[in-house]
Scaffold this motif. Structure first.
Motif, short mmCIF file in Angstrom:
data_model
loop_
_atom_site.label_atom_id
_atom_site.label_comp_id
_atom_site.label_asym_id
_atom_site.label_seq_id
_atom_site.Cartn_x
_atom_site.Cartn_y
_atom_site.Cartn_z
N ILE A 114 0.82 -1.21 0.00
CA ILE A 114 0.00 0.00 0.00
C ILE A 114 0.85 1.26 0.00
O ILE A 114 0.56 2.20 -0.71
N PHE A 116 -3.49 2.58 -3.89
CA PHE A 116 -4.74 2.22 -3.23
C PHE A 116 -5.61 1.28 -4.06
O PHE A 116 -6.79 1.12 -3.77
N ILE A 126 -7.31 -1.37 -1.93
CA ILE A 126 -8.09 -0.91 -0.77
C ILE A 126 -9.57 -1.19 -1.03
O ILE A 126 -10.12 -0.75 -2.04
N ALA A 167 -7.22 2.23 4.85
CA ALA A 167 -6.29 3.35 4.69
C ALA A 167 -6.03 4.03 6.03
O ALA A 167 -4.90 4.39 6.34
N VAL A 201 -10.01 6.01 -2.25
CA VAL A 201 -10.01 6.64 -0.92
C VAL A 201 -10.51 8.08 -1.04
O VAL A 201 -10.05 8.97 -0.34
#
Length: 139
Positions: A62, A79, A82, A88, A111
């Motif tokens: 990440i 990301f 994610i 995050a 994000v």
């Protein structure tokens, strides 16, 4: 800033233009389809900033940290994997983003609630002839 390139050799010029256009900014968000060249471009920017570490995609980690020859940290986020915003937060993303160090974000749309309006947003578009256009945009 809007620059179209025809080969990877031109990326250094784009990196120079980006850093000159946004000399006081530290958080850069890169939008583009898979294979657009986000990681490759970030590697070039890091080199321009004096990164001495080997740069690579932080897809599984990440975040990667690179040190410059001046001992400063550069943070590179990916990301893509994610799934929840909490992931995050758990890595302390806000601490990185507000550290004052350069932060380069791939797949920031994953994000989006963390993306502030004052972050630099760059869209990388790939045309049918494989030319790439780098363009900054605002919300």
């Amino acid at each position: 800033m809007k620059i179209t390139i025809h080969s990877e050799e031109e990326l250094d010029n784009v990196a120079d233009a980006l850093l000159a256009e946004f000399p006081d900014d530290r958080v850069f968000c890169f939008y583009g389809e898979m294979g657009a060249g986000k990681t490759t471009f970030i590697k070039r920017i890091c080199r321009k900033l004096g990164a001495t570490d080997t740069t690579s995609s932080p897809t599984f980690a990440i975040v990667n940290e690179y040190l410059t020859d001046a001992g400063e940290s550069i943070y590179h986020f990916d990301f893509y994997r994610i799934e929840k915003l909490i992931d995050a937060y758990e890595i302390g993303v806000e601490d990185y983003l507000y550290s004052g160090n350069y932060c380069f974000l791939e797949w920031p749309e994953n994000v989006e609630p963390l993306i502030q309006s004052d972050f630099v947003k760059i869209r990388i578009s790939v045309a049918a002839d494989q030319t790439r256009t780098f363009e900054d945009f605002a919300d």
